[in-house]
Design an enzyme around this catalytic site. Sequence first.
Site, PDB file in Angstrom:
ATOM      1  N   ILE A 154       4.157  47.480  -8.442  1.00 45.94           N
ATOM      2  CA  ILE A 154       4.826  46.917  -7.260  1.00 45.94           C
ATOM      3  C   ILE A 154       4.652  45.396  -7.223  1.00 45.94           C
ATOM      4  CG2 ILE A 154       4.892  46.899  -4.726  1.00 45.94           C
ATOM      5  CD1 ILE A 154       3.983  49.894  -4.894  1.00 45.94           C
ATOM      6  N   THR A 232       1.628  46.176   2.294  1.00 44.02           N
ATOM      7  CA  THR A 232       2.377  47.438   2.108  1.00 44.02           C
ATOM      8  C   THR A 232       1.578  48.375   1.205  1.00 44.02           C
ATOM      9  OG1 THR A 232       3.555  46.532   0.197  1.00 44.02           O
ATOM     10  CG2 THR A 232       4.673  46.379   2.328  1.00 44.02           C
ATOM     11  N   ARG A 234      -2.458  49.583   1.306  1.00 44.81           N
ATOM     12  CA  ARG A 234      -3.239  50.519   2.109  1.00 44.81           C
ATOM     13  C   ARG A 234      -3.951  49.735   3.215  1.00 44.81           C
ATOM     14  NH1 ARG A 234      -0.492  53.840   0.392  1.00 44.81           N
ATOM     15  NH2 ARG A 234      -0.984  55.763  -0.715  1.00 44.81           N
ATOM     16  N   ASP A 258       2.832  47.531   6.723  1.00 44.02           N
ATOM     17  CA  ASP A 258       3.407  48.870   6.645  1.00 44.02           C
ATOM     18  C   ASP A 258       2.308  49.921   6.696  1.00 44.02           C
ATOM     19  OD1 ASP A 258       5.642  50.659   6.291  1.00 44.02           O
ATOM     20  OD2 ASP A 258       4.861  51.071   4.288  1.00 44.02           O
ATOM     21  N   GLU A 263      -4.573  55.011   9.899  1.00 48.67           N
ATOM     22  CA  GLU A 263      -3.274  55.103  10.583  1.00 48.67           C
ATOM     23  C   GLU A 263      -2.955  56.542  10.999  1.00 48.67           C
ATOM     24  OE1 GLU A 263      -0.980  53.394   7.420  1.00 48.67           O
ATOM     25  OE2 GLU A 263      -0.701  55.306   6.409  1.00 48.67           O
ATOM     26  N   HIS A 300       4.270  53.119   7.726  1.00 47.75           N
ATOM     27  CA  HIS A 300       4.069  53.542   6.323  1.00 47.75           C
ATOM     28  C   HIS A 300       5.396  54.050   5.750  1.00 47.75           C
ATOM     29  CE1 HIS A 300       0.833  54.801   3.285  1.00 47.75           C
ATOM     30  NE2 HIS A 300       1.996  54.593   2.673  1.00 47.75           N
ATOM     31  N   PHE A 303       8.068  53.195   1.196  1.00 50.00           N
ATOM     32  CA  PHE A 303       8.545  54.041   0.089  1.00 50.00           C
ATOM     33  C   PHE A 303       9.849  54.749   0.441  1.00 50.00           C
ATOM     34  CE2 PHE A 303       8.225  58.310   1.717  1.00 50.00           C
ATOM     35  CZ  PHE A 303       7.576  58.053   2.917  1.00 50.00           C
TER      36      PHE A 303
HETATM   37  P1  NAI Z   1      -0.570  49.909  -9.839  1.00 50.69           P
HETATM   38  O1  NAI Z   1      -1.692  50.803 -10.216  1.00 50.69           O
HETATM   39  O2  NAI Z   1       0.606  49.804 -10.758  1.00 50.69           O
HETATM   40  O3  NAI Z   1      -1.118  48.435  -9.583  1.00 50.69           O
HETATM   41  C1  NAI Z   1      -2.286  48.150  -8.872  1.00 50.69           C
HETATM   42  C2  NAI Z   1      -2.834  46.818  -9.363  1.00 50.69           C
HETATM   43  O4  NAI Z   1      -3.930  46.459  -8.537  1.00 50.69           O
HETATM   44  C3  NAI Z   1      -3.338  46.884 -10.817  1.00 50.69           C
HETATM   45  O5  NAI Z   1      -2.789  45.828 -11.565  1.00 50.69           O
HETATM   46  C4  NAI Z   1      -4.842  46.730 -10.659  1.00 50.69           C
HETATM   47  O6  NAI Z   1      -5.455  46.046 -11.764  1.00 50.69           O
HETATM   48  C5  NAI Z   1      -4.918  45.913  -9.383  1.00 50.69           C
HETATM   49  N1  NAI Z   1      -6.232  45.930  -8.769  1.00 50.69           N
HETATM   50  C6  NAI Z   1      -7.229  46.838  -8.908  1.00 50.69           C
HETATM   51  N2  NAI Z   1      -8.321  46.421  -8.224  1.00 50.69           N
HETATM   52  C7  NAI Z   1      -8.009  45.240  -7.651  1.00 50.69           C
HETATM   53  C8  NAI Z   1      -8.717  44.313  -6.844  1.00 50.69           C
HETATM   54  N3  NAI Z   1      -9.986  44.514  -6.511  1.00 50.69           N
HETATM   55  N4  NAI Z   1      -8.070  43.197  -6.442  1.00 50.69           N
HETATM   56  C9  NAI Z   1      -6.798  42.955  -6.800  1.00 50.69           C
HETATM   57  N5  NAI Z   1      -6.076  43.793  -7.581  1.00 50.69           N
HETATM   58  C10 NAI Z   1      -6.676  44.918  -7.995  1.00 50.69           C
HETATM   59  O7  NAI Z   1      -0.110  50.397  -8.404  1.00 50.69           O
HETATM   60  P2  NAI Z   1       1.304  50.169  -7.699  1.00 50.69           P
HETATM   61  O8  NAI Z   1       2.258  51.246  -8.105  1.00 50.69           O
HETATM   62  O9  NAI Z   1       1.722  48.763  -7.880  1.00 50.69           O
HETATM   63  O10 NAI Z   1       0.941  50.445  -6.179  1.00 50.69           O
HETATM   64  C11 NAI Z   1      -0.001  49.622  -5.480  1.00 50.69           C
HETATM   65  C12 NAI Z   1      -0.439  50.315  -4.208  1.00 50.69           C
HETATM   66  O11 NAI Z   1       0.672  50.366  -3.308  1.00 50.69           O
HETATM   67  C13 NAI Z   1      -0.811  51.801  -4.393  1.00 50.69           C
HETATM   68  O12 NAI Z   1      -2.174  51.949  -4.758  1.00 50.69           O
HETATM   69  C14 NAI Z   1      -0.516  52.413  -3.070  1.00 50.69           C
HETATM   70  O13 NAI Z   1      -1.720  52.449  -2.310  1.00 50.69           O
HETATM   71  C15 NAI Z   1       0.468  51.434  -2.425  1.00 50.69           C
HETATM   72  N6  NAI Z   1       1.753  52.067  -2.148  1.00 50.69           N
HETATM   73  C16 NAI Z   1       2.239  52.007  -0.875  1.00 50.69           C
HETATM   74  C17 NAI Z   1       3.448  52.575  -0.562  1.00 50.69           C
HETATM   75  C18 NAI Z   1       4.014  52.503   0.822  1.00 50.69           C
HETATM   76  O14 NAI Z   1       4.921  53.270   1.157  1.00 50.69           O
HETATM   77  N7  NAI Z   1       3.550  51.614   1.675  1.00 50.69           N
HETATM   78  C19 NAI Z   1       4.226  53.310  -1.571  1.00 50.69           C
HETATM   79  C20 NAI Z   1       3.655  53.271  -2.899  1.00 50.69           C
HETATM   80  C21 NAI Z   1       2.438  52.681  -3.156  1.00 50.69           C
END
Ligand code: NAI
Length: 334
Positions: A154, A232, A234, A258, A263, A300, A303
Amino acid sequence: MARLKPRVVFYNLWPEFRALARRQLPGCTTRFVAAPLDLNNADRRAQVVGVFIDSRITAKILARLPRLAALATLSTGFDHIDLPACQKRRVVVMNVPSYGENTVAEHTFALILGLTRKLFESVKRVKEGRYDFVGLRGVDLKDKTLGIIGTGRIGSHVAQIARGFGLRVIAYDPHPNRALSRELNFTYISLPALLKQSDIITLHSPLTPQTHHLLNAKNLKLLKRGAYLINTARGALVDPAALYAALQSGALAGAGLDVLEDENLIQHFESVMQCSDCQLKTTLLNNLIIDHPHTIVTPHNAFNSTEALARIVHTTVENIRKFLPGRPQNVVGK
Ligand code: NAI
């Protein structure tokens, strides 16, 4: 297991996708429960369960599902699932690793533009019959600095969209993707430096014990005065007390959220009555944050696009189909 006509139970699956799920799982007995999974509605005969993030999968719930072999979450995040408890019971957990990086990234920009162009006050004013722009001045995005925390699927899509707005992008990630930063022309820096330099900060890291309250009273002090915060990812990535204090002091000009910590307790009076003092405090803070004049909070919902939901259901059904003959995919917590 494939020969036994396994019982697959979906909790709170979007009704418009029930027929598709049933069709795509022809060898299964498929049941749909129109509510999140809880202690009262756990199906004791279920072998596979499909849940969304509104189902909290605890050891207690697992104890009510004695035949459960697999849990398919219709989400990327899996912090609503007690993974060690699943491992202990040998329940395979599968997620949807990617379905909507563009979807969540687009919502991120909806929140950014909503705040920076005072969109909601503007619309409200016109609907109330007042047609003037006094007090509705916004700020440009062009040439501002966007700080991205977490440059995974993302976050990297956000960096890509940011180029179109002429934003300068900086990023923090403990696992930097150098090829991506060259391709999209952004720089990795430390978290404190990012907080100091960014006009807009956007969170895209997962919630883990290490990232809980990643933004807190200590480091929010580093903010450039008048910055905007977007979350957006957590809710619990940000300490709500520190967030509220930053909004009150003007350190933050606004927050577009979001997600909120705990929540799941906001809507349900009964669950609030049963929650700990700590959760009660968070719920009260959430209400202050929601009511704050400088916030935009969505439920939330980042997505939630037609295309993304179709991709989620498709991958979840595929996860179950692959699991049944013993070739699970997208397994988390291995
Ligand atoms: P992803 O796994 O592709 O990317 C997460 C990134 O965060 C990785 O590059 C990782 O190295 C990095 N990361 C890990 N620890 C970290 C730290 N301490 N500080 C900074 N960066 C760190 O995950 P993706 O698909 O990009 O999703 C990210 C988050 O978005 C998900 O974990 C989920 O919680 C949230 N999400 C929210 C949605 C919504 O509807 N609001 C929908 C989908 C995901």
